[in-house]
Design a protein around this motif. Structure first.
Motif, PDB file in Angstrom:
ATOM      1  N   GLU A   1     -24.769 -28.124 -26.108  1.00  0.00           N
ATOM      2  CA  GLU A   1     -24.272 -26.214 -26.280  1.00  0.00           C
ATOM      3  C   GLU A   1     -25.507 -25.564 -25.507  1.00  0.00           C
ATOM      4  OE1 GLU A   1     -24.392 -26.128 -31.464  1.00  0.00           O
ATOM      5  OE2 GLU A   1     -26.522 -25.719 -30.124  1.00  0.00           O
ATOM      6  N   LYS A   2     -24.506 -24.514 -24.892  1.00  0.00           N
ATOM      7  CA  LYS A   2     -25.086 -23.875 -23.640  1.00  0.00           C
ATOM      8  C   LYS A   2     -25.799 -22.689 -24.322  1.00  0.00           C
ATOM      9  CE  LYS A   2     -22.985 -20.656 -19.874  1.00  0.00           C
ATOM     10  NZ  LYS A   2     -22.407 -20.210 -19.958  1.00  0.00           N
ATOM     11  N   TYR A   3     -25.724 -21.846 -25.336  1.00  0.00           N
ATOM     12  CA  TYR A   3     -27.083 -21.604 -25.950  1.00  0.00           C
ATOM     13  C   TYR A   3     -27.698 -21.903 -27.231  1.00  0.00           C
ATOM     14  CZ  TYR A   3     -24.877 -17.793 -22.435  1.00  0.00           C
ATOM     15  OH  TYR A   3     -24.696 -16.971 -21.587  1.00  0.00           O
ATOM     16  N   TRP A   4     -28.294 -22.006 -26.849  1.00  0.00           N
ATOM     17  CA  TRP A   4     -29.237 -21.940 -28.244  1.00  0.00           C
ATOM     18  C   TRP A   4     -29.651 -20.425 -29.151  1.00  0.00           C
ATOM     19  CZ3 TRP A   4     -33.849 -26.369 -27.087  1.00  0.00           C
ATOM     20  CH2 TRP A   4     -32.787 -27.569 -26.729  1.00  0.00           C
ATOM     21  N   SER A   5     -30.169 -20.764 -30.042  1.00  0.00           N
ATOM     22  CA  SER A   5     -30.844 -19.456 -31.161  1.00  0.00           C
ATOM     23  C   SER A   5     -32.672 -19.576 -30.897  1.00  0.00           C
ATOM     24  CB  SER A   5     -30.403 -19.071 -31.509  1.00  0.00           C
ATOM     25  OG  SER A   5     -30.156 -20.597 -33.141  1.00  0.00           O
TER      26      SER A   5
ATOM     27  N   THR B   1     -41.461 -24.013 -19.365  1.00  0.00           N
ATOM     28  CA  THR B   1     -42.265 -23.781 -20.646  1.00  0.00           C
ATOM     29  C   THR B   1     -41.828 -22.103 -21.072  1.00  0.00           C
ATOM     30  OG1 THR B   1     -44.046 -21.699 -18.986  1.00  0.00           O
ATOM     31  CG2 THR B   1     -44.038 -24.233 -19.312  1.00  0.00           C
ATOM     32  N   LYS B   2     -42.225 -22.182 -22.261  1.00  0.00           N
ATOM     33  CA  LYS B   2     -40.923 -21.113 -23.316  1.00  0.00           C
ATOM     34  C   LYS B   2     -42.163 -20.206 -24.103  1.00  0.00           C
ATOM     35  CE  LYS B   2     -36.717 -21.670 -21.114  1.00  0.00           C
ATOM     36  NZ  LYS B   2     -36.577 -20.238 -20.602  1.00  0.00           N
ATOM     37  N   ASN B   3     -41.998 -18.683 -24.139  1.00  0.00           N
ATOM     38  CA  ASN B   3     -43.340 -18.200 -25.556  1.00  0.00           C
ATOM     39  C   ASN B   3     -43.138 -17.444 -25.948  1.00  0.00           C
ATOM     40  OD1 ASN B   3     -45.968 -18.608 -23.814  1.00  0.00           O
ATOM     41  ND2 ASN B   3     -44.986 -17.591 -21.843  1.00  0.00           N
ATOM     42  N   TYR B   4     -41.324 -18.418 -26.464  1.00  0.00           N
ATOM     43  CA  TYR B   4     -41.066 -17.842 -28.026  1.00  0.00           C
ATOM     44  C   TYR B   4     -41.877 -17.764 -29.118  1.00  0.00           C
ATOM     45  CZ  TYR B   4     -36.731 -17.534 -25.568  1.00  0.00           C
ATOM     46  OH  TYR B   4     -35.919 -17.171 -24.196  1.00  0.00           O
ATOM     47  N   ASN B   5     -41.114 -16.493 -29.859  1.00  0.00           N
ATOM     48  CA  ASN B   5     -42.348 -17.462 -31.548  1.00  0.00           C
ATOM     49  C   ASN B   5     -41.211 -16.668 -32.648  1.00  0.00           C
ATOM     50  OD1 ASN B   5     -43.895 -16.880 -33.753  1.00  0.00           O
ATOM     51  ND2 ASN B   5     -45.070 -14.900 -33.585  1.00  0.00           N
ATOM     52  N   GLY B   6     -40.589 -18.631 -33.372  1.00  0.00           N
ATOM     53  CA  GLY B   6     -39.844 -18.641 -34.605  1.00  0.00           C
ATOM     54  C   GLY B   6     -39.195 -19.832 -34.375  1.00  0.00           C
TER      55      GLY B   6
ATOM     56  N   ALA C   1     -32.803 -13.202 -12.289  1.00  0.00           N
ATOM     57  CA  ALA C   1     -32.817 -13.160 -13.046  1.00  0.00           C
ATOM     58  C   ALA C   1     -32.548 -13.366 -14.508  1.00  0.00           C
ATOM     59  CB  ALA C   1     -34.066 -14.346 -13.300  1.00  0.00           C
ATOM     60  N   LYS C   2     -32.939 -11.712 -15.349  1.00  0.00           N
ATOM     61  CA  LYS C   2     -33.243 -11.220 -16.243  1.00  0.00           C
ATOM     62  C   LYS C   2     -31.019 -11.557 -17.067  1.00  0.00           C
ATOM     63  CE  LYS C   2     -37.473  -9.179 -16.156  1.00  0.00           C
ATOM     64  NZ  LYS C   2     -38.111  -7.676 -15.666  1.00  0.00           N
ATOM     65  N   LYS C   3     -30.562 -11.044 -16.237  1.00  0.00           N
ATOM     66  CA  LYS C   3     -29.373 -10.461 -16.922  1.00  0.00           C
ATOM     67  C   LYS C   3     -29.009 -11.793 -17.215  1.00  0.00           C
ATOM     68  CE  LYS C   3     -28.360  -7.161 -12.236  1.00  0.00           C
ATOM     69  NZ  LYS C   3     -27.257  -7.256 -11.121  1.00  0.00           N
ATOM     70  N   PRO C   4     -28.360 -11.215 -18.719  1.00  0.00           N
ATOM     71  CA  PRO C   4     -27.543 -12.357 -19.313  1.00  0.00           C
ATOM     72  C   PRO C   4     -26.799 -12.983 -18.337  1.00  0.00           C
ATOM     73  CG  PRO C   4     -27.075 -10.388 -19.486  1.00  0.00           C
ATOM     74  CD  PRO C   4     -27.761 -10.165 -19.175  1.00  0.00           C
ATOM     75  N   LYS C   5     -26.850 -14.693 -18.725  1.00  0.00           N
ATOM     76  CA  LYS C   5     -25.713 -15.267 -18.536  1.00  0.00           C
ATOM     77  C   LYS C   5     -24.325 -15.354 -18.746  1.00  0.00           C
ATOM     78  CE  LYS C   5     -28.677 -18.970 -16.560  1.00  0.00           C
ATOM     79  NZ  LYS C   5     -28.128 -18.968 -15.012  1.00  0.00           N
ATOM     80  N   ALA C   6     -23.488 -15.725 -17.947  1.00  0.00           N
ATOM     81  CA  ALA C   6     -21.914 -15.500 -18.734  1.00  0.00           C
ATOM     82  C   ALA C   6     -21.071 -16.833 -19.580  1.00  0.00           C
ATOM     83  CB  ALA C   6     -20.826 -14.973 -17.434  1.00  0.00           C
TER      84      ALA C   6
ATOM     85  N   PHE D   1     -31.485 -13.996 -32.356  1.00  0.00           N
ATOM     86  CA  PHE D   1     -30.443 -13.685 -30.282  1.00  0.00           C
ATOM     87  C   PHE D   1     -30.928 -14.830 -29.892  1.00  0.00           C
ATOM     88  CE2 PHE D   1     -35.848 -13.584 -29.832  1.00  0.00           C
ATOM     89  CZ  PHE D   1     -35.918 -14.688 -28.969  1.00  0.00           C
ATOM     90  N   LYS D   2     -29.970 -15.145 -28.735  1.00  0.00           N
ATOM     91  CA  LYS D   2     -29.650 -16.207 -27.788  1.00  0.00           C
ATOM     92  C   LYS D   2     -30.311 -16.770 -26.801  1.00  0.00           C
ATOM     93  CE  LYS D   2     -25.111 -16.576 -29.636  1.00  0.00           C
ATOM     94  NZ  LYS D   2     -23.527 -17.226 -29.057  1.00  0.00           N
TER      95      LYS D   2
END
Length: 227
Positions: free
Chosen positions: A102-106, A89-94, A222-227, A111-112
């Motif tokens: 893709e490894k990263y989404w926006s 589950t995700k609680n983002y807004n936008g 887990a908070k630390k950004p992934k490389a 932000f990613k």
């Protein structure tokens, strides 16, 4: 005449009395942790609507030697006769933008975020390691967002024939039931018996780590950004 002029002059210099204004109490801002709790509550309401033969677990923390923290935290897991549904589950807004590969989404191009399906893949592998005696199970990876988001993702991630689905929290139970119906049409025989469902449920429930210290350490790492 002079008295009248003096009276008029006095009244023109008397300040107007304004009606007292009502004090408005500022609306209390909901803390992010509280937003998360409300979101999880909405999900649990959805999961309570599932068929009786399904069992679900929420907020599982199990060991995963391949992860950075040494654990995987699974928001929700549904054990059904036809497949295991692993839900992040995700609680983002936008606006959520990204492709499956893709490894990263926006999020609103501001932000990613790490590809949630790649994140959930790690969760699925951790579950497989815990229930190794159950082979060839079908896993459905589901990412649930709130209605505060809109999707700009690969179209197949919204199609019920896919085993990777992105959904809104309010439609979660609908998508799960539609997916079960689809699998039953493709493969009428159950993957799991009632006994098998209970065994998996109990095994994962037992594997769940509830130690607050371990959980806090996992969240911090887990908070630390992934490389």
């Amino acid at each position: 005449m002079i008295k009248k002029l003096l009276a008029m002059f006095k009244s023109s210099n008397t300040p107007n009395k304004q009606a007292p204004q009502k004090k408005t109490t500022p609306r209390k801002k909901i803390e992010p942790t509280r937003i998360g709790e409300l979101g999880e509550h909405k999900i649990n309401i959805q999961l309570d609507q599932l068929p009786k033969e399904c069992k679900y677990l929420s907020d599982l923390l199990i060991t995963n030697p391949k992860s950075r923290s040494g654990y995987s935290q699974i928001d929700h897991l549904i054990v059904s006769p036809y497949a295991l549904f692993v839900i992040e589950t995700k609680n983002y807004n936008g606006e959520i933008k990204g492709k499956k590969t893709e490894k990263y989404w926006s999020v609103s191009n501001r932000f990613k975020m790490y590809n949630p399906f790649m994140q959930n893949y790690g969760h699925i592998k951790a579950i497989e390691a815990q229930i190794g005696e159950f082979k060839n199970l079908r896993y459905i990876s589901m990412i649930s967002f709130t209605m505060r988001c809109r999707f700009s993702v690969d179209p197949e991630l919204r199609k019920i024939n896919s085993d990777e689905l992105i959904v809104y929290d309010v439609e979660l139970s609908e998508f799960i039931q539609r997916k079960i119906t689809r699998i039953k049409a493709e493969q009428p025989a159950n993957f799991l018996t009632d006994t098998g469902i209970v065994q998996i449920y109990e095994k994962l429930k037992k594997a769940n780590i509830t130690d607050p210290k371990v959980r806090a350490e996992h969240i911090e790492k887990a908070k630390k950004p992934k490389a």
